[in-house]
Design a protein around this motif. Sequence first.
Motif, PDB file in Angstrom:
ATOM      1  N   ASP A 122      52.002  38.306  56.201  1.00 27.52           N
ATOM      2  CA  ASP A 122      52.137  36.934  55.709  1.00 27.52           C
ATOM      3  C   ASP A 122      53.393  36.262  56.237  1.00 27.52           C
ATOM      4  OD1 ASP A 122      49.820  37.079  54.227  1.00 27.52           O
ATOM      5  OD2 ASP A 122      50.834  37.522  52.322  1.00 27.52           O
TER       6      ASP A 122
ATOM      7  N   SER B  36      57.580  27.044  60.258  1.00 28.04           N
ATOM      8  CA  SER B  36      56.300  26.754  60.896  1.00 28.04           C
ATOM      9  C   SER B  36      56.355  26.899  62.407  1.00 28.04           C
ATOM     10  CB  SER B  36      55.837  25.341  60.529  1.00 28.04           C
ATOM     11  OG  SER B  36      56.818  24.379  60.876  1.00 28.04           O
TER      12      SER B  36
ATOM     13  N   MET C  53      53.602  31.137  54.355  1.00 23.19           N
ATOM     14  CA  MET C  53      52.694  30.072  53.937  1.00 23.19           C
ATOM     15  C   MET C  53      53.494  28.783  53.767  1.00 23.19           C
ATOM     16  SD  MET C  53      50.662  32.409  51.172  1.00 23.19           S
ATOM     17  CE  MET C  53      52.214  33.127  50.614  1.00 23.19           C
TER      18      MET C  53
ATOM     19  N   ALA D  67      53.133  25.983  51.691  1.00 24.81           N
ATOM     20  CA  ALA D  67      52.917  25.124  50.536  1.00 24.81           C
ATOM     21  C   ALA D  67      54.061  24.122  50.451  1.00 24.81           C
ATOM     22  CB  ALA D  67      52.863  25.972  49.266  1.00 24.81           C
TER      23      ALA D  67
ATOM     24  N   ASP E  81      59.906  24.311  54.385  1.00 23.24           N
ATOM     25  CA  ASP E  81      59.706  24.780  55.753  1.00 23.24           C
ATOM     26  C   ASP E  81      61.055  24.966  56.430  1.00 23.24           C
ATOM     27  OD1 ASP E  81      58.497  25.475  58.156  1.00 23.24           O
ATOM     28  OD2 ASP E  81      57.979  23.414  58.694  1.00 23.24           O
TER      29      ASP E  81
END
Length: 199
Positions: A93, A170, A176, A178, A183
Amino acid sequence: MKPLLTAAALGLGLAAAGTATAEIYKFDPGHTEIRFYYNHAGLSEQSGQWKVIGGEVDFDPANVAATKVTVTVDPASIDTGVGPLDDHLKSADFFDVENFPEITFTSTGVEQTSDTMITLVGDLTIKDNTKPITMNFTLNHNGPHPLGEFFDYYQGEWIGVQGTGDMLRSDYGVGMFAPVTSDEVRLEISAEMRAGGWE
């Protein structure tokens, strides 16, 4: 531009940097930290660090623009102080440490911006994704370590730095995204390095 870390700049009685020569410096593992900070759901700023760091710095205070930096980090050495979170960050993840066992940084450019400040630009690679990153460093010390007269370990020529820079998770496929968790991630580095390293 004035040479970095003149005696006047820090009041340490060091020889003027212009008289120094280029050296290869290696990180002192006991006094080198790379920490990351992120906003967690708008409630708090959280942090962690990596504990296994390697690499070297080719540094000449008389020719700062020629500085070369390489850093390697073992992502499996991540430490947030919370075991289950560490395990999750090591998983596919996030850093997927089984398939991507190394994070690397290689400098591509250096600019001296003041007597004690350096802007370092380089390529950061995480999970085979390479993106440029800019780090701003303060050079705290350049010369004999103040503890060298007490401990053999600290003899020789040393430099000490602190730096900070920003990245986006990112860009590297980490975690993830969300909207409640940032970020944006702030990196902070504090390091002591000795010329020639250790045999």
